[in-house]
Scaffold this motif. Structure first.
Motif: not given
Length: 227
Positions: A22-36
């Motif tokens: 089982e692979e650990m899920k990752k939460c990819v941010s969808q923010s359009t602000d690069t720093n955030v």
């Protein structure tokens, strides 16, 4: 690299290995602000890889597994992580300290000491050697706020709210430095400090790379302090 740094890198590397079951899920941010987006993607990885088992609420169980069976430890942690993923009713609190003071712990020594540290770690910092702001940015605390985070395994609150939630499950208190980018803007450095109540304190500089999935992935780290 000192002994503590080696132990940390070994732990990080072992947890980054994909589990065959089982692979650990990752939460990819969808923010359009690069720093955030970078702070969100970094924190998504720090929660399981840097903050221990506190976010799972079963620390003693996983500590026992780690001592006796490394493979089962990774398998069980991955399973528990994925069961928690996107279930906010089960989330523990991660507090962001963005207001306590303007400097990070990277700035506690003199500028000369920081320069010497970077010179000693020249392989780690070599891709950022053209940046004049390495020391400056790693020494300034980021002002990112809790409401700029959208994580899948933890609730982020500003530290000023701590007393309102002190009886709730807690991951600890964290703060970040400003970001140092390389010339391509696809690699970055961030200083991170993490504290768990009165029993644990650790900080490190993390190196990240923007991968093909548009995710800022931890590439390496240099541990500065653990206590």
């Amino acid at each position: 690299m000192n002994f503590k740094s080696k132990i940390f890198i070994i732990l990080l590397s072992s947890l980054l290995i994909t589990n065959c079951k089982e692979e650990m899920k990752k939460c990819v941010s969808q923010s359009t602000d690069t720093n955030v987006k970078l702070y969100n993607d970094l924190t998504d990885q720090l929660i399981p890889y840097f903050f221990g088992e506190d976010y799972l609420g079963k620390k003693k169980y996983f500590d026992s597994l780690r001592v006796h069976d490394d493979d089962l430890y990774i398998e069980e942690r991955t399973k528990a992580h994925n069961e928690l993923f996107n279930h906010p009713e089960k989330f523990c609190n991660l507090y962001i300290d963005s207001t306590k003071n303007k400097n990070t712990d990277f700035a506690t020594d003199s500028i000369e000491d920081n320069i010497k540290y970077i010179e000693r770690k020249k392989d780690f910092f070599k891709d950022f050697s053209n940046s004049p702001d390495i020391i400056k940015n790693l020494s300034i605390r980021s002002t990112i706020k809790a409401n700029q985070f959208n994580l899948c395994t933890a609730k982020v609150l500003d530290l000023v709210e701590y007393d309102k939630h002190k009886n709730e499950c807690e991951i600890g208190v964290v703060y970040f430095s400003e970001i140092v980018f390389d010339p391509s803007k696809k690699r970055a450095l961030v200083f991170v400090d993490h504290r768990i109540k009165n029993y644990f304190h650790r900080n490190a500089v993390f190196k990240l790379r923007l991968n093909n999935d548009n995710y800022w992935e931890i590439e390496d780290a240099t541990l500065l302090l653990t206590s």
